[in-house]
Design a protein around this motif. Structure first.
Motif, PDB file in Angstrom:
ATOM      1  N   ASP A   8      -2.101   0.276 -10.775  1.00 36.78           N
ATOM      2  CA  ASP A   8      -3.457   0.669 -11.146  1.00 36.78           C
ATOM      3  C   ASP A   8      -3.944   1.760 -10.185  1.00 36.78           C
ATOM      4  O   ASP A   8      -3.863   1.592  -8.968  1.00 36.78           O
ATOM      5  CB  ASP A   8      -4.388  -0.544 -11.084  1.00 36.78           C
ATOM      6  N   PRO A   9      -4.438   2.898 -10.701  1.00 38.68           N
ATOM      7  CA  PRO A   9      -4.865   3.991  -9.807  1.00 38.68           C
ATOM      8  C   PRO A   9      -5.904   3.592  -8.767  1.00 38.68           C
ATOM      9  O   PRO A   9      -5.861   4.059  -7.634  1.00 38.68           O
ATOM     10  CB  PRO A   9      -5.421   5.035 -10.784  1.00 38.68           C
ATOM     11  N   ASP A  10      -6.857   2.731  -9.142  1.00 35.74           N
ATOM     12  CA  ASP A  10      -7.852   2.287  -8.161  1.00 35.74           C
ATOM     13  C   ASP A  10      -7.196   1.509  -7.027  1.00 35.74           C
ATOM     14  O   ASP A  10      -7.496   1.730  -5.850  1.00 35.74           O
ATOM     15  CB  ASP A  10      -8.914   1.402  -8.828  1.00 35.74           C
TER      16      ASP A  10
ATOM     17  N   GLU B 173      -5.395   3.726  -4.583  1.00 37.73           N
ATOM     18  CA  GLU B 173      -6.286   4.391  -3.644  1.00 37.73           C
ATOM     19  C   GLU B 173      -6.838   3.415  -2.605  1.00 37.73           C
ATOM     20  O   GLU B 173      -6.921   3.740  -1.416  1.00 37.73           O
ATOM     21  CB  GLU B 173      -7.421   5.066  -4.413  1.00 37.73           C
ATOM     22  N   TRP B 174      -7.210   2.214  -3.026  1.00 38.66           N
ATOM     23  CA  TRP B 174      -7.742   1.239  -2.075  1.00 38.66           C
ATOM     24  C   TRP B 174      -6.697   0.854  -1.039  1.00 38.66           C
ATOM     25  O   TRP B 174      -7.004   0.734   0.149  1.00 38.66           O
ATOM     26  CB  TRP B 174      -8.248  -0.002  -2.822  1.00 38.66           C
ATOM     27  N   ARG B 175      -5.460   0.653  -1.480  1.00 37.63           N
ATOM     28  CA  ARG B 175      -4.386   0.292  -0.537  1.00 37.63           C
ATOM     29  C   ARG B 175      -4.116   1.428   0.443  1.00 37.63           C
ATOM     30  O   ARG B 175      -3.803   1.192   1.609  1.00 37.63           O
ATOM     31  CB  ARG B 175      -3.103  -0.049  -1.286  1.00 37.63           C
TER      32      ARG B 175
ATOM     33  N   LEU C  37       2.830   7.294 -16.605  1.00 40.91           N
ATOM     34  CA  LEU C  37       2.819   7.180 -15.150  1.00 40.91           C
ATOM     35  C   LEU C  37       2.062   8.323 -14.471  1.00 40.91           C
ATOM     36  O   LEU C  37       1.976   8.361 -13.248  1.00 40.91           O
ATOM     37  CB  LEU C  37       4.259   7.146 -14.617  1.00 40.91           C
ATOM     38  N   SER C  38       1.513   9.244 -15.256  1.00 43.82           N
ATOM     39  CA  SER C  38       0.816  10.382 -14.658  1.00 43.82           C
ATOM     40  C   SER C  38      -0.395   9.947 -13.846  1.00 43.82           C
ATOM     41  O   SER C  38      -0.758  10.591 -12.862  1.00 43.82           O
ATOM     42  CB  SER C  38       0.389  11.374 -15.739  1.00 43.82           C
TER      43      SER C  38
ATOM     44  N   ALA D  64      -3.154   9.591  -8.719  1.00 44.78           N
ATOM     45  CA  ALA D  64      -3.783   8.818  -7.646  1.00 44.78           C
ATOM     46  C   ALA D  64      -3.151   9.157  -6.308  1.00 44.78           C
ATOM     47  O   ALA D  64      -3.846   9.272  -5.288  1.00 44.78           O
ATOM     48  CB  ALA D  64      -3.656   7.319  -7.929  1.00 44.78           C
ATOM     49  N   ALA D  65      -1.819   9.324  -6.297  1.00 44.87           N
ATOM     50  CA  ALA D  65      -1.136   9.682  -5.052  1.00 44.87           C
ATOM     51  C   ALA D  65      -1.640  11.013  -4.519  1.00 44.87           C
ATOM     52  O   ALA D  65      -1.877  11.179  -3.315  1.00 44.87           O
ATOM     53  CB  ALA D  65       0.375   9.737  -5.287  1.00 44.87           C
TER      54      ALA D  65
END
Length: 319
Positions: A132-134, A137-139, A221-222, A227-228
């Protein structure tokens, strides 16, 4: 979002919603006392006091998802910890509806589970939707940031060279032109010193590359790659500035894809990833995995050691 303030604390600060207006518009009484959470009150209060710059302009629902998600991923709210909606509402001064909808979003991400007669509890990391993109980012801004960076690097090594090879065979003219356009934007914004637009064009370039592969599963997967790149582009992550070398690498990829040179396109992506990560991944047969020149980090960079624990987390997407 912050923990509850007294009525005399004055207007909301930057990044905080004006909860007095919310209370007046709904007729809901302002909480005069906030119950203690079951345990770890000090950690909870500290985490609740963090403000994310991206929260400005977000609704209460989006802010609460952001704050609770960050607290869970960072470990401030441990696994199997009960989340009582009434207490969350009083802690953050939001309505039950806002709390309920926010917990549903977190449940969809695998962070919490709600069961009759048990309530809502935090789930173990093994149950989280780590794609999950969120959550990515949180990790990347929490204690797991080093593992997150390594895992994202390895995932990109697995999918992007393949996407470039497929795109060279399957890419349509419109998508290939947009790839070239993104390289042009990156070059222009580099000259203008516009790092934000540069990073957006960079993210769009990699999303287009996966789209051009003609594989719907790769295209799906984009969001992960995006997010990366968003994480690596955040100033708080301590990444390097965009450089001419980065633009040159992206141009080499776009030209190889446009000319249908599958092996060259795959090798060019490997070169780009090689100069932006510490991972040693062998090159594909017939390609060179050695970087032509050093370039900026195109993968999530960890925050600088010894920095503030109050990391600025990118704003979440609308839920």
């Amino acid at each position: 979002m912050t923990s509850a303030r007294s009525a005399e604390s004055g207007p909301a600060g930057p990044g905080e919603p004006d909860r007095r207006a919310h209370a007046e518009s709904t007729g809901a009484p302002r909480a005069t006392s906030v119950p203690a959470w079951d345990s770890g009150e000090a950690d909870m209060a500290r985490a609740a006091g963090r403000r994310a710059a991206g929260n400005r302009g977000r609704g209460l629902h989006g802010q609460l998802v952001q704050q609770l998600g960050q607290m869970i991923v960072s470990g401030d709210i441990g696994a199997d910890r009960p989340l009582v909606p009434e207490e969350i509402g009083q802690r953050f001064e939001v309505s039950r509806t806002v709390v309920r909808e926010s917990l549903r979003v977190l449940e969809a991400k695998g962070l919490v589970s709600a069961r009759p007669n048990v309530g809502t509890r935090v789930r173990p990391v093994s149950d989280w939707n780590l794609l999950d993109p969120d959550i990515i980012e949180w990790r990347a801004f929490g204690p797991q940031r080093e593992n997150q960076r390594r895992e994202l690097c390895e995932l990109r090594w697995a999918i992007e060279p393949l996407a470039a090879r497929l795109a060279a065979d399957r890419g349509d003219d419109e998508t290939l032109q947009r790839l070239a356009d993104m390289v042009g934007i990156m070059g222009h914004t580099l000259a203008q010193g516009d790092a934000l637009t540069f990073s957006r064009a960079d993210a769009e370039f990699h999303a287009l590359l996966l789209q051009a592969a003609g594989n719907r599963m790769l295209e799906h997967l984009s969001g992960i790659v995006g997010a990366a790149l968003r994480v690596s582009g955040a100033q708080a992550a301590g990444c390097e500035r965009p450089t001419e070398a980065s633009v040159a690498h992206h141009r080499r990829i776009a030209e190889a894809v446009a000319s249908g040179e599958a092996a060259v396109a795959e090798g060019a992506v490997r070169q780009l990833l090689a100069v932006s990560s510490d991972l040693s991944v062998p090159a594909a047969p017939g390609t060179s995995g050695a970087p032509a020149s050093a370039g900026p980090s195109d993968t999530p960079a960890a925050p600088q050691p010894g920095g503030s624990s109050d990391h600025v987390v990118p704003a979440p997407r609308e839920h």
